[in-house]
Design an enzyme around this catalytic site. Structure first.
Site, PDB file in Angstrom:
ATOM      1  N   TYR A   1     -11.428   5.090   2.409  1.00 54.33           N
ATOM      2  CA  TYR A   1     -12.562   4.520   3.267  1.00 54.33           C
ATOM      3  C   TYR A   1     -13.783   5.341   3.296  1.00 54.33           C
ATOM      4  CZ  TYR A   1     -10.582   0.269   4.299  1.00 54.33           C
ATOM      5  OH  TYR A   1     -10.120  -1.272   4.221  1.00 54.33           O
TER       6      TYR A   1
ATOM      7  N   ALA B   1      -4.989  -1.409  -2.420  1.00 52.52           N
ATOM      8  CA  ALA B   1      -4.208  -0.903  -1.352  1.00 52.52           C
ATOM      9  C   ALA B   1      -4.980  -0.571  -0.227  1.00 52.52           C
ATOM     10  CB  ALA B   1      -3.591   0.362  -1.659  1.00 52.52           C
ATOM     11  N   LYS B   2      -4.671  -0.537   0.956  1.00 50.25           N
ATOM     12  CA  LYS B   2      -5.663  -0.132   2.243  1.00 50.25           C
ATOM     13  C   LYS B   2      -5.303   1.246   2.655  1.00 50.25           C
ATOM     14  CE  LYS B   2      -7.027  -2.729   6.002  1.00 50.25           C
ATOM     15  NZ  LYS B   2      -8.588  -2.720   5.851  1.00 50.25           N
ATOM     16  N   ALA B   3      -5.784   2.209   1.898  1.00 49.03           N
ATOM     17  CA  ALA B   3      -5.349   3.665   2.143  1.00 49.03           C
ATOM     18  C   ALA B   3      -6.612   4.299   2.748  1.00 49.03           C
ATOM     19  CB  ALA B   3      -4.940   4.428   0.703  1.00 49.03           C
TER      20      ALA B   3
ATOM     21  N   SER C   1       0.900  -1.366   0.176  1.00 49.43           N
ATOM     22  CA  SER C   1      -0.135   0.078  -0.043  1.00 49.43           C
ATOM     23  C   SER C   1       0.844   1.295  -0.162  1.00 49.43           C
ATOM     24  CB  SER C   1      -0.918   0.252   1.189  1.00 49.43           C
ATOM     25  OG  SER C   1      -1.763  -1.177   1.192  1.00 49.43           O
TER      26      SER C   1
END
Ligand code: PPE
Length: 307
Positions: A164, A158-160, A64
């Site tokens: 969210y 990616a976990k940005a 990420s």
């Protein structure tokens, strides 16, 4: 869900008191969502607390970060040690772990390159994400009118933090309409995931989950459950699903670090199966929990004991 404070939070290499772990209001990440993070669980095992698939989670954190041109100033091993130190400092036996890498204070404007990069690890006790009742009886979900962020707008690999806000829109819509959770479709109408969970469907004994290319997160619980399901002898497919596949399923369930394995009992006011946790969901959930708590040797490599 309210946060239960504990003693310490790890910030840039130091363990600080919980109340001291603060950042400036002009931090880049607050304004532009320029952070990447992970969610990891620590489970209590007979050998003491153990972190579940910590290296896989940290590898995803580095992927990420790479996408957003962030050079994390710590190695995977150093962050793994930071997690262990934080869990120990807080005397926790089972908890949630939130590592976060973010653009800090010092630069405003969209170009983040001059802003400092900060790294934190927080831990706190976190029970069942969608409630204890949900683990046994399932949740009611609504297909959101909001589409999942497109791969070429905000990459779902990616976990940005910023992306969210898309999940927040969907979650709020579902909660305001009286449901427990949302499911998001992609721009082509295929199922992606929940606001914070991957999704699986069971029909005629076959287990299907959307492919990563549909635009769902490459979930570590998803991968764990696919492995467990295959080991139990089930056929597992990664195929695009449309919304009616959810209506016609025998069983539907969510997976995620926070959500673990949560059955879905209703989709858009249509009962799924018997309207409660289905037999395959129960078996997969039971095996997943046995793996996370160290009861199954076959999955012991997923656990890193906290000495
Ligand atoms: N999809 C999304 C969108 C997602 O956020 C998660 C994790 C997953 C799938 C499952 O991935 P994995 O945890 O690797 O199995 N969501 C995290 C954050 C939830 C939150 O509310 O915060 C989590 O479960 O930790």
């Amino acid at each position: 869900m309210p946060i239960t404070p504990v003693d310490k939070i790890w910030m840039d290499g130091e363990l600080l008191d919980w109340d001291q772990a603060q950042i400036h209001v002009l931090s880049h990440a607050l304004h532009y969502g320029s952070g990447v993070f992970e969610g990891i669980r620590v489970y209590e095992t007979a050998q003491g607390p153990a972190v579940f698939r910590v290296h896989d989670h940290l590898k995803r954190l580095f992927r990420s970060a790479h996408l957003y041109h962030m050079e994390i100033p710590f190695s995977i091993q150093a962050l793994s040690d930071a997690i262990t130190d934080t869990v120990k400092a807080n005397g926790l036996t089972a908890c949630y772990v939130r590592p976060i890498v973010y653009r800090g204070y010092g630069e405003m404007g969209v170009n983040p390159l001059q802003a400092p990069l900060n790294v934190c690890v927080a831990t706190w006790p976190w029970g069942a994400y969608l409630g204890e009742h949900a683990l046994e009886h399932g949740v009611r979900v609504k297909i959101s009118s909001w589409k999942r962020n497109d791969q070429n707008s905000l990459p779902t690999s990616a976990k940005a933090t910023g992306q969210y806000i898309n999940s927040v829109l969907a979650k709020l819509e579902s909660v305001h309409a009286g449901y427990d959770e949302a499911i998001m479709l992609n721009q082509h109408g295929f199922v992606t995931d929940g606001s914070g969970e991957n999704i699986f469907v069971v029909r005629d004994g076959v287990i299907t989950t959307p492919p990563i290319s549909a635009g769902c997160l490459d979930g570590i619980t998803r991968e764990s459950v696919m492995t467990i399901a295959r080991d139990l002898g089930y056929e597992v497919r990664e195929e695009n699903l449309v919304r009616t596949d959810l209506y016609h399923a025998d069983e539907v369930f969510f997976t995620g670090t926070a959500a673990e394995v949560t059955p879905i009992r209703e989709v858009d006011d249509r009962r799924v199966g018997e309207g409660t946790r289905g037999p395959m969901t129960k078996e997969l959930q039971g095996t997943f929990f046995a793996a996370t708590t160290g009861e199954l040797d076959a999955y012991s490599s997923w656990l890193s004991p906290i000495g």
